[in-house]
Design an enzyme around this catalytic site. Structure first.
Site, PDB file in Angstrom:
ATOM      1  N   ARG A 272      36.019  27.642  -0.448  1.00 37.16           N
ATOM      2  CA  ARG A 272      35.342  27.397   0.816  1.00 37.16           C
ATOM      3  C   ARG A 272      35.395  25.914   1.149  1.00 37.16           C
ATOM      4  O   ARG A 272      35.667  25.083   0.286  1.00 37.16           O
ATOM      5  CB  ARG A 272      33.896  27.879   0.761  1.00 37.16           C
ATOM      6  CG  ARG A 272      33.066  27.236  -0.349  1.00 37.16           C
ATOM      7  CD  ARG A 272      31.628  27.671  -0.347  1.00 37.16           C
ATOM      8  NE  ARG A 272      30.857  27.171   0.767  1.00 37.16           N
ATOM      9  CZ  ARG A 272      30.393  25.937   0.883  1.00 37.16           C
ATOM     10  NH1 ARG A 272      30.647  25.040  -0.047  1.00 37.16           N
ATOM     11  NH2 ARG A 272      29.690  25.581   1.922  1.00 37.16           N
ATOM     12  N   LEU A 273      35.145  25.623   2.394  1.00 31.71           N
ATOM     13  CA  LEU A 273      34.942  24.258   2.876  1.00 31.71           C
ATOM     14  C   LEU A 273      33.698  24.283   3.748  1.00 31.71           C
ATOM     15  O   LEU A 273      33.428  25.280   4.417  1.00 31.71           O
ATOM     16  CB  LEU A 273      36.144  23.773   3.712  1.00 31.71           C
ATOM     17  CG  LEU A 273      37.429  23.435   2.988  1.00 31.71           C
ATOM     18  CD1 LEU A 273      38.532  23.113   4.003  1.00 31.71           C
ATOM     19  CD2 LEU A 273      37.234  22.269   2.040  1.00 31.71           C
ATOM     20  N   ASP A 274      32.968  23.194   3.750  1.00 31.15           N
ATOM     21  CA  ASP A 274      31.779  23.107   4.593  1.00 31.15           C
ATOM     22  C   ASP A 274      32.150  23.248   6.059  1.00 31.15           C
ATOM     23  O   ASP A 274      33.274  22.952   6.465  1.00 31.15           O
ATOM     24  CB  ASP A 274      31.073  21.773   4.384  1.00 31.15           C
ATOM     25  CG  ASP A 274      30.431  21.662   3.009  1.00 31.15           C
ATOM     26  OD1 ASP A 274      30.233  22.702   2.350  1.00 31.15           O
ATOM     27  OD2 ASP A 274      30.130  20.534   2.599  1.00 31.15           O
ATOM     28  N   ARG A 275      31.197  23.668   6.859  1.00 34.07           N
ATOM     29  CA  ARG A 275      31.385  23.865   8.285  1.00 34.07           C
ATOM     30  C   ARG A 275      31.999  22.632   8.945  1.00 34.07           C
ATOM     31  O   ARG A 275      32.931  22.729   9.731  1.00 34.07           O
ATOM     32  CB  ARG A 275      30.051  24.182   8.951  1.00 34.07           C
ATOM     33  CG  ARG A 275      30.119  24.275  10.463  1.00 34.07           C
ATOM     34  CD  ARG A 275      28.741  24.261  11.102  1.00 34.07           C
ATOM     35  NE  ARG A 275      27.830  25.201  10.508  1.00 34.07           N
ATOM     36  CZ  ARG A 275      27.616  26.431  10.968  1.00 34.07           C
ATOM     37  NH1 ARG A 275      28.254  26.857  12.020  1.00 34.07           N
ATOM     38  NH2 ARG A 275      26.759  27.217  10.372  1.00 34.07           N
TER      39      ARG A 275
END
Length: 171
Positions: free
Chosen positions: A74-77
């Site tokens: 994942r990557l932050d928003r």
């Protein structure tokens, strides 16, 4: 007044095992199970229906299953960058294990406020959640021996006025 348009991802590379996707800032990687908003996992499921169910799902704090649709990390928003979607569970498990064993090299480029005199350095901090409302995540310095220590190497690439362009490599 119209609602702001959700940034759209784009395919960077695809082969028989993986898809590399450019995730724009402002788009969440996976649903948090609490809000109704577009996510990259949903986008993958819509554009690559054969990836629906790859990697299973994680269970949100509300007890809802959230499909991964092949996204192995994942990557932050607010972060843009390359995300990897696996095309089957065998590849998903292999790549996920590579991330867990920290064999995947990650590099970020960022403009930061201020000018440092150092050319490179190492930041050691733990990520903690505030106790005040609204609750926010922040970094707090800690010893490198701390099991929650996040070690990040950085190197200056350019300086401009009151900002510094850096390459960041989380370890």
């Amino acid at each position: 007044m119209s609602e702001p348009k959700t940034p759209q991802p784009r395919i960077i590379e695809e082969n028989e095992w993986l898809i590399a996707i450019d995730k724009p800032p402002g788009l969440i990687a996976h649903s948090d199970g609490r809000t109704e908003e577009p996510s990259l996992a949903e986008w993958v499921g819509e554009h690559f229906p054969e990836l629906r169910g790859v990697g299973g799902a994680w269970v949100s704090p509300q007890g809802q299953p959230v499909p991964l649709n092949g996204l192995v990390h994942r990557l932050d928003r607010s972060t843009s960058g390359v995300m990897i979607a696996a095309k089957n569970d065998l590849v998903f498990d292999f790549v996920r294990d590579e991330f867990k064993r920290r064999l995947v090299e990650k590099k970020y480029l960022a403009w930061v406020y201020g000018r440092t005199t150092a050319e490179y350095g190492v930041t050691v901090a733990e990520i903690v959640r505030s106790t005040e409302r609204p609750r926010r995540w922040y970094a707090r310095a800690c010893p490198i021996s701390d099991p929650r220590a996040a070690v990040t190497e950085w190197r200056v690439r350019a300086r401009h006025d009151e900002a510094t362009f850096v390459e960041i490599a989380p370890k």
